[in-house]
Design an enzyme around this catalytic site. Structure first.
Site, mmCIF file in Angstrom:
data_model
loop_
_atom_site.group_PDB
_atom_site.id
_atom_site.type_symbol
_atom_site.label_atom_id
_atom_site.label_comp_id
_atom_site.label_asym_id
_atom_site.label_seq_id
_atom_site.Cartn_x
_atom_site.Cartn_y
_atom_site.Cartn_z
ATOM 1 N N ASP A 261 0.948 -1.065 0.021
ATOM 2 C CA ASP A 261 0.044 0.116 0.001
ATOM 3 C C ASP A 261 1.080 1.247 -0.131
ATOM 4 O OD1 ASP A 261 -2.246 1.440 0.092
ATOM 5 O OD2 ASP A 261 -3.219 0.305 1.656
ATOM 6 N N ASP A 324 -10.086 3.790 -3.556
ATOM 7 C CA ASP A 324 -10.913 2.391 -3.047
ATOM 8 C C ASP A 324 -12.342 2.460 -3.560
ATOM 9 O OD1 ASP A 324 -8.541 2.373 -1.816
ATOM 10 O OD2 ASP A 324 -9.653 2.197 0.087
HETATM 11 C C1 GAL Z 1 -6.165 1.374 1.446
HETATM 12 C C2 GAL Z 1 -6.406 0.447 0.243
HETATM 13 C C3 GAL Z 1 -7.521 -0.642 0.773
HETATM 14 C C4 GAL Z 1 -7.342 -1.101 2.114
HETATM 15 C C5 GAL Z 1 -7.139 -0.225 2.986
HETATM 16 C C6 GAL Z 1 -6.347 -0.669 4.584
HETATM 17 O O1 GAL Z 1 -5.141 2.301 1.135
HETATM 18 O O2 GAL Z 1 -6.420 1.179 -0.939
HETATM 19 O O3 GAL Z 1 -7.644 -1.443 -0.287
HETATM 20 O O4 GAL Z 1 -6.031 -2.088 1.754
HETATM 21 O O5 GAL Z 1 -5.857 0.781 2.727
HETATM 22 O O6 GAL Z 1 -6.173 0.194 5.345
#
Ligand code: GAL
Length: 517
Positions: A261, A324
């Site tokens: 991430d 997301d």
């Molecule tokens: C976001 C990501 C999500 C999930 C989340 C967890 O940045 O896009 O898919 O992994 O973090 O905190």
């Protein structure tokens, strides 16, 4: 031409609880859902990809996805000697041959009702994920409540629900498995790293090796998540400054997939330049390539600096192209449409081992990404929207990662997730992402060339009423007569020439494959 009349099967049972092979009715019936996917036949059918990429000498694991009555006996003709197949489960394990090259074998599955064969090729070289990864990720269901036990139950449900028989294989842990610095919750707080600097899971994950062993024993693969920043997006411990040690630990624990991430790395990066944005992925990609385990590399930085143009060069196998999906807002259509439209624009960058990732499939019972403390509840997407979602992802050769609740898989959801002919479009070894043929206010048309010379075609109705949508041979770049097959219904539609036209329901899709005659 018009579609023949098709009976729509209503769902009467409502939600089914699929766990350890048991189906129990729950009160939350989903009205208006109709099932298109025919039930698998009792005779064996071998599904899933026809090709798999692996690096020389690394551990290999593959469960031959196949539907049909059990017990079933499996065999594999021409399989390299370093691999073995369990004839009762169809699980292949062992070591990838040391010699770079292509190893072609024939799988055979037999039961009391018949037999099926299928060619399968292991390409030993540098490239993993020769077809888009398929599986499940816990984020949109469990958020910061995830535990090892929930992951185990998801792995078991992947097999008992039949999903694994269609090629779903990755069971991926998202954020929140590590220690959360400063947390007063005894399960989550504590020292994030051991005295030697090694990353520590929180108390909800008491034994990572045992967890991946449980997943692997079912022939499935395990995924894990971290961030290049000091903290993850949910403010748990990240890998900054410990990248190599953490990656080695993930491999030692037995993980096969890493989602990397961004989040708190913004502060570390310093600037928004391509160089600074690329750096953490370059570093991790280099580390993963040298591990003694194949780890599929999933970049999650929401498409910044046009990641589709460089994700593969830094070792990425797939990269999120957008923010997301669970929080995506759009004026009229559900969020997956606008995510899909954005992702569809990058088709020229996708190919075997390098996929555009428009985020997870949020159907079935799913949590609320805007209020993660809410328990999962049945999706508000209509049946037609769900067929559109799965069709669009398959045409875009997207990773097929479901992120709803594996403990509440109803018959309708499984019919959307588990149509072998739809999945075949996604998993086609040619690895082309569909081209956008048309996008207007009311229509979206995608066409995906397949390895066998056929063309998968999706006619999506974006409007608020039923609509006739056509694609001409000039639109599609084809000539002559084609044999059309309806992929959701798995039904021949006869020969067509000049154009393909169909009546498409509101927010629905007609998904066909046009074969040369
Ligand atoms: C976001 C990501 C999500 C999930 C989340 C967890 O940045 O896009 O898919 O992994 O973090 O905190």
């Amino acid at each position: 031409m018009t579609l023949p009349h098709i009976a729509r099967l209503p769902i009467v049972a409502g939600l089914l609880l699929v766990q350890a092979g048991m189906a129990t009715a729950s009160p939350a019936a989903v009205a208006g859902n109709y099932i298109l996917t025919p039930k698998p036949r009792p005779a064996p059918a071998i599904n899933g990809p026809s090709v798999s990429g692996a690096r020389p000498g690394r551990p290999f694991l593959y469960r031959i996805p196949s539907t049909g009555d059990r017990p079933m006996r499996f065999s594999a003709l021409g399989m390299p000697e370093s691999l073995r197949l369990d004839p009762a489960t169809g699980i292949i394990s062992g070591t990838v041959p040391m010699k770079v090259g292509e190893y072609t074998m024939t799988f055979r599955a037999r039961n009391s009702r018949g037999a099926a064969t299928r060619r399968f090729k292991i390409v030993v070289g540098d490239t993993l994920a020769l077809t888009p990864p398929m599986g499940w990720n816990d984020w949109y269901t469990h958020y910061d409540r995830v535990t090892a036990d929930l992951i185990r139950r998801a792995a078991s449900a992947m097999v008992s629900s039949g999903m694994a028989d269609f090629g779903y294989q990755y069971v991926n842990i998202d954020d929140c498995w590590m220690v959360k610095p400063g947390s007063t919750d005894p399960d989550l707080g504590g020292e994030p790293r051991g005295a030697d600097g090694s990353i520590r899971p929180n108390r909800r994950f008491p034994d990572m090796k045992a967890l991946t062993a449980f997943i692997h024993a079912q022939g499935l693969k395990a995924g894990i998540y971290t961030s290049p920043g000091p903290l993850t997006c949910a403010r748990f411990t990240g890998s900054n400054g410990h990248e190599e040690a953490d990656a080695r630990k993930f491999a030692e624990w037995g993980f096969d997939f890493l989602k990397y991430d961004w989040c708190s790395y913004e502060r570390v990066a310093g600037s928004k330049t391509l160089e600074d944005r690329k750096r953490p992925y370059e570093l991790m990609g280099g580390i993963l390539a040298k591990l003694d385990r194949d780890v599929v590399f999933n970049l999650c930085q929401y498409g910044m600096n046009e990641v589709w143009t460089w994700g593969s060069a830094v070792g990425g196998n797939c990269w999120r192209t957008t923010g997301d999906l669970g929080v995506e807002k759009s004026a009229r259509l559900p969020g997956f449409y606008s995510i899909g439209f954005k992702n569809a624009a990058h088709d020229e960058y996708a190919g075997p081992g390098r996929w555009n990732d428009p985020d997870y499939i949020l159907i079935g019972s799913v949590g609320n990404a805007n209020r993660i403390s809410d328990p999962p509840k049945p999706t508000s997407l209509t049946a037609d929207e769900q067929y559109s979602y799965m069709s669009m992802w398959s045409l875009m050769a997207a990773p097929l990662l479901f992120s709803g609740d594996m403990n509440y898989l109803d018959e309708f959801t499984l019919n959307v997730l588990c149509n072998a002919e739809v999945i075949e479009v996604d998993q086609d070894p040619l690895g082309k992402q569909a081209r956008v043929v048309r996008r207007t206010e009311d229509e979206f048309v995608l066409a995906k060339p397949m390895e066998d010379g056929s063309l998968a075609l999706g006619l999506f109705n974006l409007s608020e009423s039923p609509r006739r949508i056509a694609a001409t041979w000039a639109d599609l770049g084809v000539r002559g007569q084609r044999r059309a097959r309806d992929l959701w219904r798995q039904m021949e539609l006869g020969n067509v020439s000049g154009n393909y036209a169909a009546d498409v329901p509101r927010h629905g899709v007609v998904f066909v494959r046009l074969f040369p005659r």
